[in-house]
Design a protein around this motif. Structure first.
Motif, PDB file in Angstrom:
ATOM      1  N   HIS A 101      10.052  18.905 -29.465  1.00 21.77           N
ATOM      2  CA  HIS A 101      11.096  20.409 -29.639  1.00 21.77           C
ATOM      3  C   HIS A 101      11.498  20.846 -28.895  1.00 21.77           C
ATOM      4  N   CYS A 105      15.151  21.644 -30.552  1.00 18.51           N
ATOM      5  CA  CYS A 105      14.958  22.326 -31.263  1.00 18.51           C
ATOM      6  C   CYS A 105      15.470  24.233 -30.073  1.00 18.51           C
ATOM      7  N   VAL A 120       5.866  24.257 -34.161  1.00 13.80           N
ATOM      8  CA  VAL A 120       6.784  22.844 -33.329  1.00 13.80           C
ATOM      9  C   VAL A 120       7.485  23.437 -34.600  1.00 13.80           C
ATOM     10  N   CYS A 121       9.066  23.350 -34.681  1.00 17.71           N
ATOM     11  CA  CYS A 121      10.108  22.985 -35.433  1.00 17.71           C
ATOM     12  C   CYS A 121       9.752  22.127 -36.514  1.00 17.71           C
ATOM     13  N   ALA A 124      11.068  18.533 -35.713  1.00 17.06           N
ATOM     14  CA  ALA A 124      10.164  17.673 -34.066  1.00 17.06           C
ATOM     15  C   ALA A 124       8.754  17.541 -34.411  1.00 17.06           C
TER      16      ALA A 124
END
Length: 295
Positions: A101, A105, A120-121, A124
């Motif tokens: 992440h 990101c 998390v994005c 990730a």
């Protein structure tokens, strides 16, 4: 597998069992035995590496390093294995995702910890939702191997640390008197001799590792315990074509025989290894071998 297996309802007893034991789901059960052997083959040397590093750290003359090694041994040995297994799988998974992440990101403007949620994005996440099934299984299997290695590495570190301390100090002093450096003494005198003292403890640890492999089931890995429960139970969707009663006792009896065979073969191999390591050593085992040779 056989051509006559197209309609199980028309089969006699022998043919029914032939089809039942050779269908695709059962082959997954058989493959899970290879999975157990693989995790033993990988975990044992990795855990031994963790243990050797922990023992070296514990006996270090640098206080912070010594505290780290002794702390690793004490903490892992003082907590039930199952608690560490469940903790490390979650901690490692979130740790890997947190690192990804931070790298992938950078434009993320929300906190990762939102209450009790770890968010998390999408890029990730491990593994990615678009990854095939084998990637998800391999990732879970890798986390299990790392977890086993960390936990059993602490026990191995304690055994190796004790083995290092058991080597007669007079031999280390003799090496120093001959002009060997501390590094040379460690690798040429201490390490070769410590194995004979550490092997009994490592043998017990290997047996415990074998018996701990059913914990893979609790870590989400489809191992032999998982398939024995699924295939032996009556309320399962795995065998709609082959209904049967509660056969879990027979499946788990087969697992019992498998583990007994594994431990017996291990005992034979470890006994031979112990005799080889004891040859020429100033121990009771080495003295016994010398008497057998001269007899």
């Amino acid at each position: 597998m056989f051509s006559f297996c197209s309609d199980p309802d028309t089969l006699g007893t022998i043919r029914w069992f032939a089809c039942y034991l050779t269908n695709g789901v059962h082959w997954l059960f058989y493959a899970s035995f290879l999975k157990v052997l693989f995790i033993l083959a990988v975990t044992a040397p990795v855990a031994l590496g963790f243990g050797f590093a922990g023992a070296m750290a514990a006996r270090s003359h640098i206080p912070p390093l010594s505290w780290l090694g002794k702390g690793y041994i004490a903490i892992v040995r003082g907590v039930p294995d199952i608690a560490f297994f469940m903790f490390f799988v979650i901690a490692l998974d979130q740790g890997f995702e947190w690192i990804r992440h931070k790298v992938l990101c950078t434009d993320w403007d929300q906190p990762i910890r939102q209450g009790n949620d770890f968010i998390v994005c999408q890029a990730a996440k491990l593994p990615l939702s678009t990854s095939p099934e084998w990637v998800h299984e391999t990732y879970g299997f890798a986390l299990a191997i790392i977890t086993f290695s960390i936990v059993f590495g602490a026990f191995a570190a304690n055994v190796l640390f004790g083995g290092m301390r058991a080597v007669p100090h007079a031999q280390l002093e003799t090496a120093a008197a001959y002009g060997m450096s501390r590094r040379q003494t460690f690798w040429r005198i201490l390490v070769p001799q410590m194995w004979v003292y550490a092997l009994p403890g490592l043998s017990n640890l290997w047996m415990i590792l074998i018996k701990a492999t059913p914990l893979l089931f609790l870590l989400g890995v489809e191992d032999i315990v998982y398939w024995a429960r699924e295939l032996g139970g009556t309320k399962t969707s795995k065998f709609t074509q082959y209904p049967h009663g509660d056969w879990r006792m027979w499946y788990f009896l087969f697992l019992l025989i498998f583990y007994l065979g594994m431990t017996r073969m291990s005992e034979i191999g470890l006994e031979k290894l112990m005799r080889r390591l004891s040859h020429g050593q100033a121990t009771s085992g080495g003295e016994l071998l010398r008497k057998e040779t001269t007899a």
